[in-house]
Design a protein around this motif. Structure first.
Motif, PDB file in Angstrom:
ATOM      1  N   ARG A  15      31.428  42.039  41.505  1.00 54.27           N
ATOM      2  CA  ARG A  15      31.880  43.381  41.845  1.00 54.27           C
ATOM      3  C   ARG A  15      33.177  43.262  42.623  1.00 54.27           C
ATOM      4  NH1 ARG A  15      29.885  47.748  46.282  1.00 54.27           N
ATOM      5  NH2 ARG A  15      30.190  49.672  45.076  1.00 54.27           N
ATOM      6  N   LEU A  16      34.248  43.788  42.054  1.00 56.62           N
ATOM      7  CA  LEU A  16      35.539  43.804  42.725  1.00 56.62           C
ATOM      8  C   LEU A  16      35.683  45.091  43.519  1.00 56.62           C
ATOM      9  CD1 LEU A  16      37.902  42.488  39.908  1.00 56.62           C
ATOM     10  CD2 LEU A  16      36.517  41.194  41.539  1.00 56.62           C
ATOM     11  N   SER A  17      36.337  44.983  44.671  1.00 52.32           N
ATOM     12  CA  SER A  17      36.614  46.143  45.503  1.00 52.32           C
ATOM     13  C   SER A  17      38.104  46.234  45.761  1.00 52.32           C
ATOM     14  CB  SER A  17      35.877  46.034  46.836  1.00 52.32           C
ATOM     15  OG  SER A  17      34.486  45.982  46.651  1.00 52.32           O
ATOM     16  N   CYS A  18      38.581  47.453  45.941  1.00 47.73           N
ATOM     17  CA  CYS A  18      39.991  47.682  46.245  1.00 47.73           C
ATOM     18  C   CYS A  18      40.074  48.682  47.385  1.00 47.73           C
ATOM     19  CB  CYS A  18      40.731  48.199  45.024  1.00 47.73           C
ATOM     20  SG  CYS A  18      42.463  48.619  45.326  1.00 47.73           S
ATOM     21  N   ALA A  19      40.583  48.236  48.508  1.00 46.11           N
ATOM     22  CA  ALA A  19      40.734  49.092  49.676  1.00 46.11           C
ATOM     23  C   ALA A  19      42.177  49.557  49.795  1.00 46.11           C
ATOM     24  CB  ALA A  19      40.340  48.323  50.934  1.00 46.11           C
ATOM     25  N   THR A  20      42.351  50.835  50.145  1.00 48.75           N
ATOM     26  CA  THR A  20      43.680  51.413  50.322  1.00 48.75           C
ATOM     27  C   THR A  20      43.892  51.733  51.784  1.00 48.75           C
ATOM     28  OG1 THR A  20      43.541  52.436  48.148  1.00 48.75           O
ATOM     29  CG2 THR A  20      45.248  53.248  49.635  1.00 48.75           C
ATOM     30  N   SER A  21      45.029  51.327  52.313  1.00 48.93           N
ATOM     31  CA  SER A  21      45.341  51.644  53.697  1.00 48.93           C
ATOM     32  C   SER A  21      46.756  52.172  53.783  1.00 48.93           C
ATOM     33  CB  SER A  21      45.184  50.398  54.579  1.00 48.93           C
ATOM     34  OG  SER A  21      46.087  49.388  54.167  1.00 48.93           O
ATOM     35  N   GLY A  22      47.046  52.883  54.851  1.00 50.25           N
ATOM     36  CA  GLY A  22      48.387  53.380  55.098  1.00 50.25           C
ATOM     37  C   GLY A  22      48.653  54.765  54.553  1.00 50.25           C
ATOM     38  N   ARG A  23      47.850  55.187  53.585  1.00 46.94           N
ATOM     39  CA  ARG A  23      48.086  56.508  53.002  1.00 46.94           C
ATOM     40  C   ARG A  23      46.863  56.896  52.179  1.00 46.94           C
ATOM     41  NH1 ARG A  23      53.314  58.257  49.338  1.00 46.94           N
ATOM     42  NH2 ARG A  23      52.718  60.397  48.963  1.00 46.94           N
ATOM     43  N   THR A  24      46.544  58.172  52.137  1.00 44.55           N
ATOM     44  CA  THR A  24      45.403  58.638  51.363  1.00 44.55           C
ATOM     45  C   THR A  24      45.803  58.800  49.900  1.00 44.55           C
ATOM     46  OG1 THR A  24      44.488  59.815  53.254  1.00 44.55           O
ATOM     47  CG2 THR A  24      43.691  60.445  51.080  1.00 44.55           C
ATOM     48  N   MET A  44      38.231  53.769  48.486  1.00 42.07           N
ATOM     49  CA  MET A  44      37.813  52.538  47.833  1.00 42.07           C
ATOM     50  C   MET A  44      37.665  52.752  46.335  1.00 42.07           C
ATOM     51  SD  MET A  44      37.414  50.131  50.126  1.00 42.07           S
ATOM     52  CE  MET A  44      36.408  48.946  49.236  1.00 42.07           C
ATOM     53  N   VAL A  45      37.988  51.718  45.581  1.00 40.85           N
ATOM     54  CA  VAL A  45      37.762  51.693  44.143  1.00 40.85           C
ATOM     55  C   VAL A  45      37.011  50.399  43.823  1.00 40.85           C
ATOM     56  CG1 VAL A  45      38.822  51.707  41.855  1.00 40.85           C
ATOM     57  CG2 VAL A  45      39.873  52.978  43.724  1.00 40.85           C
ATOM     58  N   TYR A  46      36.110  50.476  42.851  1.00 41.01           N
ATOM     59  CA  TYR A  46      35.280  49.324  42.529  1.00 41.01           C
ATOM     60  C   TYR A  46      35.333  49.029  41.031  1.00 41.01           C
ATOM     61  CZ  TYR A  46      33.368  50.801  47.016  1.00 41.01           C
ATOM     62  OH  TYR A  46      33.232  51.190  48.328  1.00 41.01           O
ATOM     63  N   LEU A  47      35.098  47.770  40.712  1.00 40.32           N
ATOM     64  CA  LEU A  47      34.944  47.376  39.319  1.00 40.32           C
ATOM     65  C   LEU A  47      33.715  46.472  39.235  1.00 40.32           C
ATOM     66  CD1 LEU A  47      36.205  47.608  36.464  1.00 40.32           C
ATOM     67  CD2 LEU A  47      37.270  45.385  36.911  1.00 40.32           C
ATOM     68  N   GLN A  48      32.632  47.004  38.696  1.00 44.90           N
ATOM     69  CA  GLN A  48      31.424  46.222  38.476  1.00 44.90           C
ATOM     70  C   GLN A  48      31.549  45.527  37.130  1.00 44.90           C
ATOM     71  OE1 GLN A  48      28.657  45.731  40.499  1.00 44.90           O
ATOM     72  NE2 GLN A  48      28.076  44.233  38.927  1.00 44.90           N
ATOM     73  N   MET A  49      31.452  44.210  37.149  1.00 41.74           N
ATOM     74  CA  MET A  49      31.628  43.417  35.931  1.00 41.74           C
ATOM     75  C   MET A  49      30.337  42.671  35.622  1.00 41.74           C
ATOM     76  SD  MET A  49      35.486  41.966  36.576  1.00 41.74           S
ATOM     77  CE  MET A  49      34.961  40.859  37.884  1.00 41.74           C
ATOM     78  N   ASN A  50      29.734  43.002  34.500  1.00 42.93           N
ATOM     79  CA  ASN A  50      28.500  42.365  34.074  1.00 42.93           C
ATOM     80  C   ASN A  50      28.713  41.601  32.775  1.00 42.93           C
ATOM     81  OD1 ASN A  50      27.146  43.635  36.242  1.00 42.93           O
ATOM     82  ND2 ASN A  50      26.699  45.443  34.988  1.00 42.93           N
ATOM     83  N   SER A  51      27.783  40.728  32.462  1.00 40.07           N
ATOM     84  CA  SER A  51      27.848  39.933  31.222  1.00 40.07           C
ATOM     85  C   SER A  51      29.220  39.294  31.050  1.00 40.07           C
ATOM     86  CB  SER A  51      27.534  40.833  30.016  1.00 40.07           C
ATOM     87  OG  SER A  51      26.262  41.414  30.139  1.00 40.07           O
ATOM     88  N   THR A 107      43.135  39.440  42.733  1.00 46.81           N
ATOM     89  CA  THR A 107      42.029  38.566  43.106  1.00 46.81           C
ATOM     90  C   THR A 107      41.608  37.767  41.868  1.00 46.81           C
ATOM     91  OG1 THR A 107      39.823  38.469  44.139  1.00 46.81           O
ATOM     92  CG2 THR A 107      40.239  40.331  42.666  1.00 46.81           C
ATOM     93  N   GLN A 108      41.404  36.475  42.048  1.00 46.12           N
ATOM     94  CA  GLN A 108      41.108  35.591  40.922  1.00 46.12           C
ATOM     95  C   GLN A 108      39.636  35.696  40.517  1.00 46.12           C
ATOM     96  OE1 GLN A 108      43.214  33.305  39.133  1.00 46.12           O
ATOM     97  NE2 GLN A 108      41.408  33.200  37.816  1.00 46.12           N
ATOM     98  N   VAL A 109      39.422  35.852  39.226  1.00 43.35           N
ATOM     99  CA  VAL A 109      38.083  35.808  38.643  1.00 43.35           C
ATOM    100  C   VAL A 109      38.063  34.673  37.630  1.00 43.35           C
ATOM    101  CG1 VAL A 109      36.407  36.979  37.183  1.00 43.35           C
ATOM    102  CG2 VAL A 109      37.600  38.248  38.993  1.00 43.35           C
ATOM    103  N   THR A 110      37.148  33.746  37.813  1.00 43.05           N
ATOM    104  CA  THR A 110      37.025  32.616  36.903  1.00 43.05           C
ATOM    105  C   THR A 110      35.597  32.569  36.375  1.00 43.05           C
ATOM    106  OG1 THR A 110      38.686  31.368  38.145  1.00 43.05           O
ATOM    107  CG2 THR A 110      37.272  30.128  36.625  1.00 43.05           C
ATOM    108  N   SER A 153      39.318  42.525  46.678  1.00 47.51           N
ATOM    109  CA  SER A 153      38.403  41.480  47.132  1.00 47.51           C
ATOM    110  C   SER A 153      37.241  41.393  46.154  1.00 47.51           C
ATOM    111  CB  SER A 153      37.888  41.776  48.544  1.00 47.51           C
ATOM    112  OG  SER A 153      37.174  43.002  48.560  1.00 47.51           O
ATOM    113  N   GLY A 154      36.467  40.317  46.274  1.00 43.42           N
ATOM    114  CA  GLY A 154      35.272  40.188  45.449  1.00 43.42           C
ATOM    115  C   GLY A 154      35.387  39.226  44.296  1.00 43.42           C
ATOM    116  N   GLY A 155      36.577  38.662  44.081  1.00 41.80           N
ATOM    117  CA  GLY A 155      36.725  37.700  43.007  1.00 41.80           C
ATOM    118  C   GLY A 155      36.040  36.385  43.340  1.00 41.80           C
ATOM    119  N   GLY A 156      35.984  35.506  42.351  1.00 37.11           N
ATOM    120  CA  GLY A 156      35.365  34.210  42.576  1.00 37.11           C
ATOM    121  C   GLY A 156      35.036  33.514  41.277  1.00 37.11           C
ATOM    122  N   LEU A 157      34.214  32.486  41.393  1.00 37.34           N
ATOM    123  CA  LEU A 157      33.789  31.678  40.255  1.00 37.34           C
ATOM    124  C   LEU A 157      32.358  32.068  39.890  1.00 37.34           C
ATOM    125  CD1 LEU A 157      34.112  29.296  38.274  1.00 37.34           C
ATOM    126  CD2 LEU A 157      33.315  27.801  40.140  1.00 37.34           C
TER     127      LEU A 157
END
Length: 121
Positions: A19-28, A78-85, A115-118, A7-11
């Motif tokens: 900032r993109l987020s990645c949630a994991t479910s069903g297993r650790t 959770m895993v994150y990707l902070q994208m700047n510039s 997730t789409q990032v434009t 989640s977290g994509g957009g224009l």
């Protein structure tokens, strides 16, 4: 059922941040390395960033080094990707992955739906 959900994509305008987020479910997956990859139209999926299971080691593609930061919270799966510039050439579908690690797509056995990032110029 194992799922990775991004989640977290957009224009965003060039120079902006997301900032993109990645949630994991069903297993650790705290023992798995995590990666972010991206795929632009007509191009192959390419490596963006990697983080070890402990979070103590990270690695980035040259094209994003100094602009992107990968992080993880094992307690929350959770895993994150902070994208700047951000640049127009960062436009792509971004995928979260879990596996043994590294920059090779084949090293990851679990993938999110993307997730789409434009980035507009």
């Amino acid at each position: 059922q194992v799922q990775l959900v991004e989640s977290g994509g957009g224009l965003v305008q060039a120079g902006g941040s997301l900032r993109l987020s990645c949630a994991t479910s069903g297993r650790t997956f705290s023992s798995y390395a995590r990666g972010w990859f991206r795929q632009a139209p007509g191009k192959e999926r390419e490596f963006v960033a990697y983080i070890s299971w402990s979070g103590g080691s990270t690695y980035y593609a040259d094209s994003v080094k100094g602009r992107f930061t990968i992080s993880r919270d094992n307690a929350k799966n959770m895993v994150y990707l902070q994208m700047n510039s951000l640049k127009p050439e960062d436009t792509a579908v971004y995928y979260c992955a879990a596996g043994v690690g590294g920059s090779n797509v084949k090293s990851y056995g679990y993938w999110g739906q993307g997730t789409q990032v434009t980035v507009s110029s």
